[in-house]
Design a protein around this motif. Structure first.
Motif, PDB file in Angstrom:
ATOM      1  N   LEU A  74       0.831  -1.207   0.000  1.00  0.00           N
ATOM      2  CA  LEU A  74       0.000   0.000   0.000  1.00  0.00           C
ATOM      3  C   LEU A  74       0.863   1.254   0.000  1.00  0.00           C
ATOM      4  O   LEU A  74       0.586   2.211  -0.739  1.00  0.00           O
ATOM      5  N   TYR A  75       1.924   1.240   0.837  1.00  0.00           N
ATOM      6  CA  TYR A  75       2.801   2.417   0.867  1.00  0.00           C
ATOM      7  C   TYR A  75       3.454   2.629  -0.500  1.00  0.00           C
ATOM      8  O   TYR A  75       3.540   3.765  -0.987  1.00  0.00           O
ATOM      9  N   ARG A  76       3.907   1.547  -1.131  1.00  0.00           N
ATOM     10  CA  ARG A  76       4.564   1.684  -2.435  1.00  0.00           C
ATOM     11  C   ARG A  76       3.613   2.231  -3.490  1.00  0.00           C
ATOM     12  O   ARG A  76       4.011   3.024  -4.349  1.00  0.00           O
ATOM     13  N   LEU A  77       2.351   1.819  -3.426  1.00  0.00           N
ATOM     14  CA  LEU A  77       1.357   2.348  -4.366  1.00  0.00           C
ATOM     15  C   LEU A  77       1.172   3.845  -4.160  1.00  0.00           C
ATOM     16  O   LEU A  77       1.176   4.627  -5.124  1.00  0.00           O
ATOM     17  N   LEU A  78       1.006   4.257  -2.885  1.00  0.00           N
ATOM     18  CA  LEU A  78       0.823   5.680  -2.589  1.00  0.00           C
ATOM     19  C   LEU A  78       2.078   6.478  -2.949  1.00  0.00           C
ATOM     20  O   LEU A  78       1.982   7.608  -3.441  1.00  0.00           O
ATOM     21  N   LEU A  79       3.245   5.891  -2.718  1.00  0.00           N
ATOM     22  CA  LEU A  79       4.494   6.567  -3.067  1.00  0.00           C
ATOM     23  C   LEU A  79       4.597   6.764  -4.572  1.00  0.00           C
ATOM     24  O   LEU A  79       5.011   7.829  -5.048  1.00  0.00           O
ATOM     25  N   ARG A  80       4.209   5.745  -5.325  1.00  0.00           N
ATOM     26  CA  ARG A  80       4.262   5.861  -6.781  1.00  0.00           C
ATOM     27  C   ARG A  80       3.341   6.985  -7.270  1.00  0.00           C
ATOM     28  O   ARG A  80       3.703   7.758  -8.168  1.00  0.00           O
TER      29      ARG A  80
END
Length: 369
Positions: A74-80
């Motif tokens: 989830l964090y990686r998606l939001l970071l992207r």
């Protein structure tokens, strides 16, 4: 068109950058992320292939791992999504300002990486950082730390013109770093020891430029092995500004494996046999104080004749056992330090810059513009 576009990520950077513009002949503008233009979503296809998204994302996630923060799916998606949004804003900023030179601090922050990836090829760069030598400022057109432009070729320093014989021989006094805990008692140091200063696990020097020693617990384990297999005494000092605490490591300390957090770094350097560091400025300070240095990480001063270097535990042990018969060259080391003092570092720290310091910085930027 903007001559110098200063991109600031902190208040102290903005203040210093604005002083450069107000008190020198530099012409430009200071911009913070909140002042970047709104994105133009239709430009995303044009910029998507110009950024190494996986690299930027992994660097940020690595930083969060060190801080024990969540970096899952989830964090990686939001970071992207955040990176795509900020990349569009960076592109809009570059198009609006059309800078001749992009100026930033360090350059490792993800927003800086986006700007660097998207800037036109003809747009120059300058990177600021704390000075490598006491009371200096770093300003480099290529990068900082391991990415800087300091020559790595031993032959360069063998050819470097000798300065006056007394040059650089004045007494060196290091500027103490303010510790987080100032109520630390010093210890009585052993007659013979190796000094191993800790670094900050969160710093880019450790996260990006230490390929085989990932953190200070791993560094401590190497010190343990060194003491066990050579009989040498190893003295550690935790980084004064680090947020990390090591009660477990203190429990493993013994008479040949010591912590000296309350002792002055200069004292620890001067009374040691030699210094082992990943790539910290303590390594440079040790060279200034005339001590042999063994590096374990990627350091811009990994120059044959200046320091010893080990890229594995076995190489570290072998180097320690061969001390003091290291192939160091006093002339090469002396000329390396003179090059830093006279040609590379800018005299005066940015933290308390006076008019003369600002003028020296501006002259360096204008001469290379």
């Amino acid at each position: 068109m903007t001559n110098f576009l200063f991109f600031s990520l902190a208040k102290h950077q903005s203040i210093y950058f604005q002083r450069l513009l107000s008190e020198t002949d530099l012409d430009g503008k200071v911009v913070v992320p909140a002042q970047m233009p709104w994105p133009r979503p239709w430009q995303l296809p044009a910029i998507i292939s110009r950024i190494d998204w996986a690299h930027v994302i992994e660097e940020k996630c690595q930083e969060r791992r060190v801080k024990n923060k969540y970096q899952g799916g989830l964090y990686r998606l939001l970071l992207r999504l955040e990176l795509a949004w900020m990349a569009l804003r960076a592109q809009a900023l570059l198009k609006r300002e059309q800078p001749k030179t992009l100026v930033m601090w360090n350059g490792s922050h993800r927003y800086c990486q986006l700007l660097l990836a998207l800037k036109p090829a003809e747009c120059g760069t300058f990177f600021f950082e704390n000075g490598l030598l006491p009371d200096t400022t770093t300003l480099d057109a290529k990068g900082v730390n391991f990415r800087n432009s300091v020559p790595r070729d031993r032959a360069f320093y063998e050819r470097y013109a000798e300065a006056d014989a007394t040059d650089g021989q004045a007494e060196v006094v290091l500027i103490p770093r303010k510790p987080r805990n100032s109520d630390l008692a010093s210890i009585e140091l052993p007659a013979s020891y190796i000094f191993v200063p800790f670094q900050d696990d969160r710093d880019t020097q450790v996260r990006l430029f230490s390929p085989w020693v990932g953190n200070m617990r791993e560094l401590f384990a190497l010190g343990e092995r060194l003491a066990a297999e050579t009989g040498m005494t190893v003295v550690f000092k935790e980084h004064p500004s680090s947020r990390e605490v090591y009660p477990d490591l203190h429990q493993r300390a013994h008479e040949r494996l010591l912590f000296a957090n309350g002792n002055a770094t200069q004292q620890l350097i001067e009374q040691s046999q030699f210094v082992i560091t990943l790539n910290s400025t303590v390594g440079l300070e040790s060279l200034l104080l005339g001590k042999p240095v063994l590096t374990l990480g990627q350091a811009f001063f990994n120059i044959p004749g200046v320091v010893m270097h080990a890229d594995s535990a076995e190489a570290l042990l072998a180097a320690a056992k061969s001390f003091p018969n290291w192939p160091l060259d006093e002339r090469v080391k002396r000329n390396f330090l003179r090059y830093l003092a006279h040609d590379y570092c800018i005299k005066g720290g940015w933290q308390n810059a006076d008019k003369a310091q600002l003028q020296r910085v501006a002259q360096r930027m204008l001469n290379k513009d």
